[in-house]
Design an enzyme around this catalytic site. Structure first.
Site, mmCIF file in Angstrom:
data_model
loop_
_atom_site.group_PDB
_atom_site.id
_atom_site.type_symbol
_atom_site.label_atom_id
_atom_site.label_comp_id
_atom_site.label_asym_id
_atom_site.label_seq_id
_atom_site.Cartn_x
_atom_site.Cartn_y
_atom_site.Cartn_z
ATOM 1 N N ILE A 51 0.697 -1.425 -0.346
ATOM 2 C CA ILE A 51 -0.221 -0.073 -0.056
ATOM 3 C C ILE A 51 0.800 1.364 0.002
ATOM 4 O O ILE A 51 0.382 2.385 -0.730
ATOM 5 C CB ILE A 51 -0.899 0.225 1.076
ATOM 6 C CG1 ILE A 51 -1.639 -1.461 1.533
ATOM 7 C CG2 ILE A 51 -1.813 1.298 0.882
ATOM 8 C CD1 ILE A 51 -2.410 -2.117 0.238
ATOM 9 N N GLU A 52 2.039 1.385 0.966
ATOM 10 C CA GLU A 52 2.924 2.541 0.846
ATOM 11 C C GLU A 52 3.772 2.560 -0.300
ATOM 12 O O GLU A 52 3.753 3.618 -0.990
ATOM 13 C CB GLU A 52 3.837 2.245 2.199
ATOM 14 C CG GLU A 52 3.078 2.655 3.537
ATOM 15 C CD GLU A 52 2.603 3.707 3.676
ATOM 16 O OE1 GLU A 52 3.287 4.549 3.262
ATOM 17 O OE2 GLU A 52 1.759 3.986 4.543
ATOM 18 N N SER A 53 4.369 1.632 -0.881
ATOM 19 C CA SER A 53 5.452 1.900 -1.863
ATOM 20 C C SER A 53 5.254 0.788 -3.233
ATOM 21 O O SER A 53 5.958 0.640 -3.975
ATOM 22 C CB SER A 53 6.593 1.923 -1.311
ATOM 23 O OG SER A 53 6.980 0.401 -0.745
ATOM 24 N N TYR A 89 -7.160 3.909 3.144
ATOM 25 C CA TYR A 89 -6.077 3.215 3.529
ATOM 26 C C TYR A 89 -6.175 1.842 4.173
ATOM 27 O O TYR A 89 -5.648 0.714 3.388
ATOM 28 C CB TYR A 89 -5.145 4.040 4.282
ATOM 29 C CG TYR A 89 -3.833 3.705 4.915
ATOM 30 C CD1 TYR A 89 -2.777 3.788 4.052
ATOM 31 C CD2 TYR A 89 -3.327 2.993 6.119
ATOM 32 C CE1 TYR A 89 -1.322 3.332 4.067
ATOM 33 C CE2 TYR A 89 -2.151 2.751 6.346
ATOM 34 C CZ TYR A 89 -1.178 2.902 5.465
ATOM 35 O OH TYR A 89 0.094 2.652 5.517
#
Length: 521
Positions: A146-148, A251
């Site tokens: 999800i982040e990167s 998120y």
């Protein structure tokens, strides 16, 4: 009184006992066993078949050999990392429209999902090991998706970097060193430890993994204030009940969507590439400075693959130190060490040069025997990033010279656009090129507009007030104090009050106020 017959019987028993005491033990042992058994049989009654025979009990049988202890059933370790992850999933299911929407999006882009899986295959074993050691939910191993998108070289507009997308300040807070040569936010080992430390701290603060994950994205201060607002209104304070930005609202659904696909890929028509449940890389401490290109050659790896595993080393040189490490695939470690040991030439061909005032880039290029194009390419000089005094550059090392590898700070980054506020529509446009700017004194004496009437200038002799605010009369107000007292008003009014009190330009005040309002809202 004891009779004479009784006394005689007692005397006979005592004499017999004294005689037996004089017989050696060996003689007793040699007595006929059959005679003893017959004497016992004459006295003892016929034993009941249902009861143990006391005669047999006198001569215990040798103990039977102990049975071998039952082998404890050893559970086979999962051969695939996905099996291991599924066994550790503990977050509560979330069946919402947003989760379903993100499931559809990921499934609609199989190439994107495959790239995330392929990148993650290098790091998943290490991250899962750390998560299990800390007894955290296995879903956290999917958070870098999800982040990167599991890209350790990812860099955002907000200057967040690495698998776990740390911004510089948070990275420093959790021990990630950042300098000109090295950025710990992109070090998979160091950044994973820092991210898990941070998540553990957030869970300890909120006691809820959903709120901890929301805080990782939005900030613990923002989540704590949102929780407090709901509690003050008597409302539920769980993740789904809080008012939050759209990015944070999406998120956790993104993470749950990825979890659902990993948990049952067949139901989504997805085929997951197998990832062995075993270490992919080993960590090696670097003892000497070495070119990145040369290190890749020693390991027998393509340069791009080496950089992908070691993105924390920003420059063409790995500056060695007691803490500096690299990671290599396990099957490349022996070759790297052997090639390093037998290499007798210099390991470093680049060094640092700091641009001095008045120094021309063309002269630097000529001094170090490098073309201007190569100097720009190596140092990332583009139209936006230009040569300037104080800029540190990579330049070649002259033959036989000792490389200059000083400790240099990380390059300064500008404030992210997301933390800047737009100029007020009443602010004057920037002066055109070639016009003389106003003096600082003139700017400070300019009277900004009244808070309640943007078109009417504010009289500097009158203390400003805030309409509909518990703080009615504010002379030179403290912004932090105003926020602490719960002052609520438009951002434009905040900016003008600050400008009136501090005598600053409205645009500069606006940037400060944007950050403060995010801190205290």
């Amino acid at each position: 009184m004891m009779t004479i017959a009784a006394r005689c019987a007692l005397l006979t028993v005592l004499l017999f006992a004294a005689a037996c005491a004089q017989i050696p033990a060996g003689e007793i042992a040699d007595q006929d066993a059959g005679t003893i058994e017959r004497a016992q049989a004459a006295v003892a009654p016929e034993p009941d078949a249902t009861l143990p025979n006391p005669a047999v009990a006198l001569v215990p049988e040798p103990p039977a050999p102990l049975a071998a202890p039952a082998q404890a059933e050893v559970k086979a370790l999962p051969r695939d990392i996905w099996e291991r992850l599924r066994a550790g999933f503990t977050l509560a299911p979330m069946d919402t429209a947003l989760v379903q929407e993100w499931e559809r999006r990921y499934v609609a882009k199989p190439e994107y999902f495959e790239r995330m899986v392929e990148r993650g295959s290098h790091y998943l074993f290490h991250i899962v090991e750390e998560i299990e050691r800390r007894k955290m939910p296995a879903e956290i191993a999917l958070l870098p998706m999800i982040e990167s998108a599991y890209n350790p070289q990812a860099y955002s507009k907000a200057h967040a970097s690495g698998l776990w997308q740390f911004i510089p300040s948070t990275g420093k807070l959790y021990g990630l060193r950042q300098n000109w040569w090295y950025d710990g936010r992109r070090d998979v080992i160091a950044a994973t430890n820092a991210a898990l430390d941070y998540l553990e701290k957030l869970y300890a603060q909120f006691g809820d993994w959903e709120l901890a994950l929301a805080s990782y994205n939005w900030g613990e201060g923002a989540v704590a204030r949102a929780v407090a607002r709901n509690q003050a209104k008597g409302l539920a304070a769980d993740y789904s009940s809080l008012k939050m930005p759209a990015e944070t609202r999406n998120y956790l659904p993104k993470l749950i969507a990825v979890k659902n696909i990993i948990a049952d890929p067949a139901s989504f028509g997805v085929t997951l590439a197998s990832v062995p449940n075993e270490p992919y890389f080993e960590i090696i401490t670097v003892q000497r400075h070495i070119d990145v290109k040369l290190a890749a050659r020693f390991a027998g790896m393509p340069l791009d693959e080496f950089r992908f595993l070691n993105p924390a080393h920003n420059k063409a040189v790995i500056k060695a130190g007691s803490e500096e490490t690299i990671v290599l695939p396990r099957d490349r470690v022996a070759a790297f060490n052997a090639n390093l040991d037998k290499y007798e030439e210099p390991l470093v061909s680049w060094q640092a040069h700091t641009l001095k005032a008045g120094e021309k880039p063309e002269k630097i290029a000529a001094t170090y025997g490098i073309s201007m194009n190569e100097l720009k390419r190596v140092n990332g000089i583009t139209g936006k990033n230009k040569f300037r005094t104080g800029l540190s550059l990579l330049v070649p090392v002259k033959a036989g010279a000792t490389p200059n590898l000083p400790d240099l700070p990380a390059a300064q980054v500008s404030r992210p656009k997301t933390y800047k506020t737009a100029r007020s529509k009443n602010a004057k446009p920037a002066a055109k090129a070639g016009t003389k700017p106003q003096s600082k004194q003139a700017v400070a004496q300019r009277a900004p507009a009244q808070p309640n009437n943007p078109r009417k200038p504010l009289n500097p002799n009158v203390s400003p007030t805030i309409a509909s605010s518990p703080l009615k009369s504010v002379a030179e107000p403290s912004i932090v104090e105003m926020a602490a007292r719960g002052v609520r008003c438009t951002e434009t009014v905040f900016i003008r009050i600050f400008a009136a009190a501090a005598g600053q330009r409205r645009t500069a005040a606006g940037m400060k106020m944007a950050a403060l309002r995010r801190l205290y809202r």
